[in-house]
Design a protein around this motif. Structure first.
Motif, short mmCIF file in Angstrom:
data_model
loop_
_atom_site.label_atom_id
_atom_site.label_comp_id
_atom_site.label_asym_id
_atom_site.label_seq_id
_atom_site.Cartn_x
_atom_site.Cartn_y
_atom_site.Cartn_z
N ALA A 1 0.80 -1.23 0.00
CA ALA A 1 0.00 0.00 0.00
C ALA A 1 0.83 1.28 0.00
O ALA A 1 0.27 2.36 0.17
CB ALA A 1 -0.93 0.00 1.21
N ASN A 2 2.13 1.18 -0.22
CA ASN A 2 2.94 2.40 -0.29
C ASN A 2 2.80 3.04 -1.67
O ASN A 2 3.77 3.23 -2.41
CB ASN A 2 4.41 2.08 0.00
N SER A 3 1.58 3.38 -2.01
CA SER A 3 1.26 3.96 -3.31
C SER A 3 -0.01 4.79 -3.19
O SER A 3 -0.80 4.60 -2.25
CB SER A 3 1.07 2.87 -4.37
N GLN A 4 -0.21 5.71 -4.12
CA GLN A 4 -1.38 6.58 -4.05
C GLN A 4 -2.70 5.82 -4.16
O GLN A 4 -3.69 6.20 -3.54
CB GLN A 4 -1.31 7.64 -5.16
N PHE A 5 -2.71 4.78 -5.00
CA PHE A 5 -3.91 3.96 -5.18
C PHE A 5 -3.52 2.50 -4.98
O PHE A 5 -2.45 2.06 -5.41
CB PHE A 5 -4.51 4.18 -6.57
N HIS A 6 -4.42 1.73 -4.36
CA HIS A 6 -4.06 0.37 -3.97
C HIS A 6 -5.27 -0.56 -4.11
O HIS A 6 -6.39 -0.19 -3.75
CB HIS A 6 -3.59 0.37 -2.51
N LEU A 7 -5.02 -1.76 -4.63
CA LEU A 7 -6.06 -2.78 -4.75
C LEU A 7 -6.04 -3.71 -3.54
O LEU A 7 -4.99 -4.19 -3.13
CB LEU A 7 -5.85 -3.62 -6.01
N VAL A 8 -7.23 -3.99 -2.99
CA VAL A 8 -7.33 -4.90 -1.86
C VAL A 8 -8.66 -5.64 -1.93
O VAL A 8 -9.68 -5.08 -2.34
CB VAL A 8 -7.20 -4.14 -0.52
N ASP A 9 -8.66 -6.90 -1.55
CA ASP A 9 -9.87 -7.72 -1.53
C ASP A 9 -10.80 -7.23 -0.43
O ASP A 9 -10.39 -7.09 0.72
CB ASP A 9 -9.48 -9.18 -1.30
N GLU A 10 -12.06 -7.01 -0.77
CA GLU A 10 -13.01 -6.46 0.20
C GLU A 10 -13.18 -7.33 1.44
O GLU A 10 -13.53 -6.83 2.52
CB GLU A 10 -14.38 -6.27 -0.45
N ARG A 11 -12.91 -8.62 1.33
CA ARG A 11 -13.16 -9.54 2.44
C ARG A 11 -12.20 -9.34 3.60
O ARG A 11 -12.46 -9.83 4.71
CB ARG A 11 -13.12 -10.98 1.94
N ILE A 12 -11.09 -8.64 3.37
CA ILE A 12 -10.13 -8.41 4.46
C ILE A 12 -10.04 -6.93 4.82
O ILE A 12 -9.05 -6.45 5.36
CB ILE A 12 -8.74 -8.98 4.10
N VAL A 13 -11.13 -6.21 4.54
CA VAL A 13 -11.18 -4.76 4.76
C VAL A 13 -12.26 -4.43 5.78
O VAL A 13 -13.32 -5.06 5.81
CB VAL A 13 -11.48 -4.03 3.42
N GLY A 14 -11.99 -3.44 6.63
CA GLY A 14 -12.98 -2.96 7.58
C GLY A 14 -13.29 -1.49 7.36
O GLY A 14 -12.54 -0.77 6.70
N HIS A 15 -14.43 -1.06 7.90
CA HIS A 15 -14.77 0.36 7.86
C HIS A 15 -13.94 1.10 8.90
O HIS A 15 -13.85 0.68 10.06
CB HIS A 15 -16.26 0.56 8.13
N LYS A 16 -13.32 2.20 8.50
CA LYS A 16 -12.45 2.97 9.39
C LYS A 16 -13.20 3.43 10.64
O LYS A 16 -14.36 3.85 10.55
CB LYS A 16 -11.93 4.19 8.61
N PRO A 17 -12.56 3.36 11.81
CA PRO A 17 -13.19 3.91 13.02
C PRO A 17 -13.56 5.38 12.82
O PRO A 17 -12.76 6.16 12.31
CB PRO A 17 -12.10 3.75 14.08
N LYS A 18 -14.76 5.73 13.23
CA LYS A 18 -15.27 7.08 12.97
C LYS A 18 -14.54 8.15 13.78
O LYS A 18 -14.39 9.29 13.33
CB LYS A 18 -16.77 7.14 13.30
N VAL A 19 -14.06 7.79 14.98
CA VAL A 19 -13.51 8.81 15.87
C VAL A 19 -12.03 9.07 15.65
O VAL A 19 -11.46 9.96 16.28
CB VAL A 19 -13.75 8.44 17.36
N LEU A 20 -11.40 8.30 14.77
CA LEU A 20 -9.96 8.43 14.57
C LEU A 20 -9.62 9.20 13.31
O LEU A 20 -10.34 9.14 12.31
CB LEU A 20 -9.29 7.05 14.49
N SER A 21 -8.49 9.89 13.35
CA SER A 21 -7.93 10.49 12.14
C SER A 21 -7.38 9.39 11.25
O SER A 21 -7.24 8.23 11.67
CB SER A 21 -6.81 11.47 12.51
N ASP A 22 -7.02 9.74 10.02
CA ASP A 22 -6.42 8.76 9.12
C ASP A 22 -5.15 8.16 9.72
O ASP A 22 -4.94 6.95 9.68
CB ASP A 22 -6.10 9.40 7.76
N ALA A 23 -4.29 9.01 10.27
CA ALA A 23 -3.04 8.53 10.84
C ALA A 23 -3.28 7.61 12.02
O ALA A 23 -2.64 6.57 12.17
CB ALA A 23 -2.15 9.71 11.25
N GLU A 24 -4.21 7.98 12.89
CA GLU A 24 -4.51 7.15 14.07
C GLU A 24 -5.04 5.78 13.66
O GLU A 24 -4.69 4.76 14.25
CB GLU A 24 -5.52 7.87 14.95
N ALA A 25 -5.88 5.76 12.62
CA ALA A 25 -6.45 4.49 12.17
C ALA A 25 -5.42 3.63 11.45
O ALA A 25 -5.45 2.39 11.55
CB ALA A 25 -7.65 4.75 11.25
N ALA A 26 -4.49 4.25 10.74
CA ALA A 26 -3.49 3.50 9.98
C ALA A 26 -2.57 2.69 10.88
O ALA A 26 -1.95 1.72 10.44
CB ALA A 26 -2.66 4.44 9.12
#
Length: 337
Positions: A98-123
């Motif tokens: 994922a060290n790129s501007q755009f990245h492909l990932v299978d939806e089955r291993i993806v979660g919705h980002k926590p709402k209360v966190l910034s991008d950096a905190e969630a990463a």
């Protein structure tokens, strides 16, 4: 699109250890999401792969197995996400990182980002949260007691990225007593802040320190680092019929010492499900959504300790060097291209 990659595996101080490059923007098909990456974090696996694995001649190797971003395109088989969704994930080691501007990932291993966190905190969270969750609940099964043992877990290397989230998950979701190891005053303070009931110094023999706590022999041990150094101590301290798990890569591991205690040994690799496309691969997406819920409810917190910006080769080299020093606390995140 912008990306960071390399063509020859080697030391981080090599002139071309990591380079700023341009690559074609990929296209989403099947179960894939195309994510516009906002922040990434660095894990020990990044440094291991960079040192050992070169791409095919003339190709670029792109690392990075922690990302937060926005879905910009979905494949025809995607059902759980749509463009505009904010997501976090670790991805698969068998695909470009994922060290790129755009990245492909299978939806089955993806979660919705926590709402209360910034991008950096969630990463800071996905890879370590998956690793810790799978070890605690799928491998060691710490919700199932060991007869006669202290209902306690020793987390060796508690201040690292995985240890930092494992402490919190154990505290938030179980009644297990958490004993974390840390060797410096700042890391000992860190693991206490995260909820460790007890802290011992892994710079010294740990079995005697744990015996001195007076709680009995712990049922579980989770070794996140330097397993080869601590193995004899772990054999000594673990309860009969206890469960021992590890995630690092010791060159040799003589497990015969565990036989007398009939202790079980459990390896964890969070990439196993995506590598083998296991039938339960979607468990990673589910657990990431559970972690996001715990974050949003204030039950656990990000393990972010440092942010570098922007996402480029210079800053990524700095992060790799810090990881390799063995003195990192929590997680290092890079934000924004």
């Amino acid at each position: 699109m912008k990306a960071i990659g390399y063509r020859t595996a080697g030391a981080i101080d090599a002139a071309k250890a990591l380079e700023d490059i341009e690559l074609p923007r990929p296209k989403a098909t099947g179960h894939d999401l195309l994510v516009e990456v906002a922040a990434i974090s660095v894990n020990p696996v990044d440094t291991k792969v960079r040192r050992r694995a070169s791409p095919d001649a003339g190709e670029w190797k792109v690392l990075g197995w922690d990302a937060v971003g926005r879905v910009v395109e979905v494949g025809e088989s995607v059902t759980a996400f749509k463009p505009g969704d904010e997501v976090f994930y670790a991805g698969s080691i068998t695909r470009p990182g994922a060290n790129s501007q755009f990245h492909l990932v299978d939806e089955r291993i993806v979660g919705h980002k926590p709402k209360v966190l910034s991008d950096a905190e969630a990463a800071a969270l996905p890879l370590t949260a998956i690793t810790a969750w799978e070890m605690l609940f799928d491998r060691l099964d710490i919700r199932r007691p060991v007869p006669g043992a202290a209902n306690a877990i020793v987390i060796v290397g508690g201040a690292g990225g995985v240890g930092s989230i494992a402490i919190q998950l154990a505290r938030a979701l179980t009644e297990v007593t958490v004993i974390a190891t840390a060797s410096r005053p700042e890391t000992q303070d860190w693991v206490r802040e995260l909820g460790a009931h007890h802290v011992v110094d892994h710079g010294k023999p740990i079995a005697g320190q744990i015996a001195a706590l007076g709680i009995g022999a712990p049922a579980f041990v989770f070794s996140t680092t330097e397993t080869h150094r601590h193995l004899g101590e772990i054999v000594e301290l673990i309860a009969p019929q206890g469960r021992f798990g590890l995630i690092d890569d010791p060159e040799g591991l003589d497990i015969m010492g565990f036989k007398r205690k009939a202790a079980s040994i459990h390896w964890e690799l969070m990439f196993t499900r995506p590598i083998f496309q296991t039938p339960d691969m979607d468990e990673q997406g589910k657990l990431l959504n559970e972690v996001a819920g715990l974050i949003d409810k204030g039950k656990i917190r990000t393990t972010l300790s440092q942010v570098l910006s922007p996402i480029n080769a210079e800053n990524l080299k700095q992060a790799h060097a810090l990881i390799e020093s063995g003195r990192a606390k929590g997680k290092i995140v890079l934000e924004g291209f």
